[in-house]
Design a protein around this motif. Structure first.
Motif, PDB file in Angstrom:
ATOM      1  N   UNK A  23      22.530  50.557 -81.201  1.00  0.00           N
ATOM      2  CA  UNK A  23      22.022  51.412 -80.372  1.00  0.00           C
ATOM      3  C   UNK A  23      22.944  50.649 -78.919  1.00  0.00           C
ATOM      4  N   UNK A  24      21.996  49.289 -78.150  1.00  0.00           N
ATOM      5  CA  UNK A  24      22.623  48.607 -77.749  1.00  0.00           C
ATOM      6  C   UNK A  24      23.982  47.604 -77.278  1.00  0.00           C
ATOM      7  N   UNK A  25      25.184  47.922 -78.444  1.00  0.00           N
ATOM      8  CA  UNK A  25      26.189  48.040 -79.120  1.00  0.00           C
ATOM      9  C   UNK A  25      26.608  46.215 -78.681  1.00  0.00           C
ATOM     10  N   UNK A  26      25.374  45.788 -79.451  1.00  0.00           N
ATOM     11  CA  UNK A  26      25.410  44.105 -78.689  1.00  0.00           C
ATOM     12  C   UNK A  26      27.015  43.882 -80.096  1.00  0.00           C
ATOM     13  N   UNK A  27      27.423  42.597 -79.435  1.00  0.00           N
ATOM     14  CA  UNK A  27      28.458  42.075 -80.502  1.00  0.00           C
ATOM     15  C   UNK A  27      27.974  41.438 -81.833  1.00  0.00           C
ATOM     16  N   UNK A  77      17.569  40.498 -77.227  1.00  0.00           N
ATOM     17  CA  UNK A  77      17.410  38.985 -75.480  1.00  0.00           C
ATOM     18  C   UNK A  77      17.893  38.218 -75.361  1.00  0.00           C
ATOM     19  N   UNK A  78      16.859  37.518 -76.725  1.00  0.00           N
ATOM     20  CA  UNK A  78      17.035  36.141 -76.180  1.00  0.00           C
ATOM     21  C   UNK A  78      18.849  35.639 -76.963  1.00  0.00           C
ATOM     22  N   UNK A  83      24.187  33.921 -76.424  1.00  0.00           N
ATOM     23  CA  UNK A  83      25.712  34.141 -76.708  1.00  0.00           C
ATOM     24  C   UNK A  83      26.693  35.222 -75.701  1.00  0.00           C
ATOM     25  N   UNK A  84      25.931  35.678 -74.319  1.00  0.00           N
ATOM     26  CA  UNK A  84      27.123  36.329 -73.739  1.00  0.00           C
ATOM     27  C   UNK A  84      27.144  36.313 -72.096  1.00  0.00           C
ATOM     28  N   UNK A  85      28.158  36.134 -71.601  1.00  0.00           N
ATOM     29  CA  UNK A  85      27.664  35.270 -70.270  1.00  0.00           C
ATOM     30  C   UNK A  85      27.227  36.660 -69.267  1.00  0.00           C
ATOM     31  N   UNK A  86      27.735  37.525 -69.881  1.00  0.00           N
ATOM     32  CA  UNK A  86      26.174  38.638 -69.078  1.00  0.00           C
ATOM     33  C   UNK A  86      25.370  39.796 -69.976  1.00  0.00           C
TER      34      UNK A  86
END
Length: 249
Positions: A23-27, A77-78, A83-86
């Motif tokens: 749902x959050x479309x994370x990598x 979230x952590x 891993x994400x710049x944003x």
């Protein structure tokens, strides 16, 4: 809730985390790092932490399934922060929590409290470099560089396999040997997704060479993976029979 999560509860929580990541479309690296933080480390350490710590946080006493759903979102979230710049915002997580967690409403402050608690349970050791997905990602890059057939190996299928291995506790234990598991998932994905007429590369000797994993260990894990995926289908016997052919030996 018992100190050890019932298998049905554990499976629901992992399905919740995987669905939330979608749902959050994370990598993928964010998703699998979150699974490692939550399933491989947080849940096994939780009962020991509760017994040895006098902290009376309402998120841990009593430990409700909805509270564990909150901790799974915090794991994402952590992981996103690592891993994400944003990174994901707490607002986006709260919105998803309001939508997906039916038994309880959590505030932004609850997310912040859960984040601190999760890190305390983990002893503030939140590194995610030593996870199976990281090793698998590196193996795929190397494999495509040395063999044309590497382009035929379905990366999405390998991630489906990784998700399926969390279905049962006995197969999820494979994640405690991340390098062996990554090597085995690559071999299993090769066998499952590359057409037999394209089998021209000795994948097992190559995996053994680049990872220093024992051939017997890899084969045993591959068999466990195929058995879990295909049982009770007869496909598992057909695929396991492939171990005597050139691509694997």
């Amino acid at each position: 809730m018992n100190s050890r999560l019932p298998s049905c509860v554990r499976l629901r929580l992992l399905e919740f985390l995987i669905q939330s990541a979608r749902q959050l479309q994370v990598r993928p690296i964010v998703k699998y790092s979150a699974l490692s933080l939550f399933s491989d480390r947080f849940c096994p350490a939780l009962s020991r932490f509760r017994q040895s710590n006098d902290m009376e946080s309402w998120l841990l006493h009593p430990l409700r399934e909805s509270n564990l759903q909150l901790f799974s979102l915090v794991s994402i979230w952590i992981s996103s922060k690592i891993h994400d710049s944003q990174p994901l915002s707490v607002k986006s997580l709260k919105l998803l929590g309001d939508k997906m967690i039916k038994e309880q409403h959590f505030t932004t402050r609850d997310f912040l409290e859960a984040e601190v608690l999760l890190m305390q349970v983990l002893g503030f050791e939140i590194g995610t470099a030593n996870i199976a997905f990281k090793f698998l990602e590196e193996l795929f890059v190397e494999f495509e560089g040395v063999a044309r057939v590497g382009q035929l190996v379905n990366v999405e299928a390998s991630m489906d396999i990784m998700d399926l291995l969390y279905e049962k506790e006995e197969t999820s234990l494979l994640y405690y040997s991340p390098r062996n598991l990554a090597a085995s998932i690559l071999v299993a994905t090769y066998v499952v997704t590359v057409p037999k007429q394209k089998w021209e590369f000795p994948v097992l000797p190559w995996v053994k060479f680049v990872t220093s994993c024992k051939e017997e260990d890899v084969l045993n894990i591959v068999r466990d993976i195929l058995k879990h995926i295909f049982e009770p289908s007869s496909s598992v016997e057909e695929l396991q029979g492939s171990f005597g052919t050139y691509p694997l030996h």
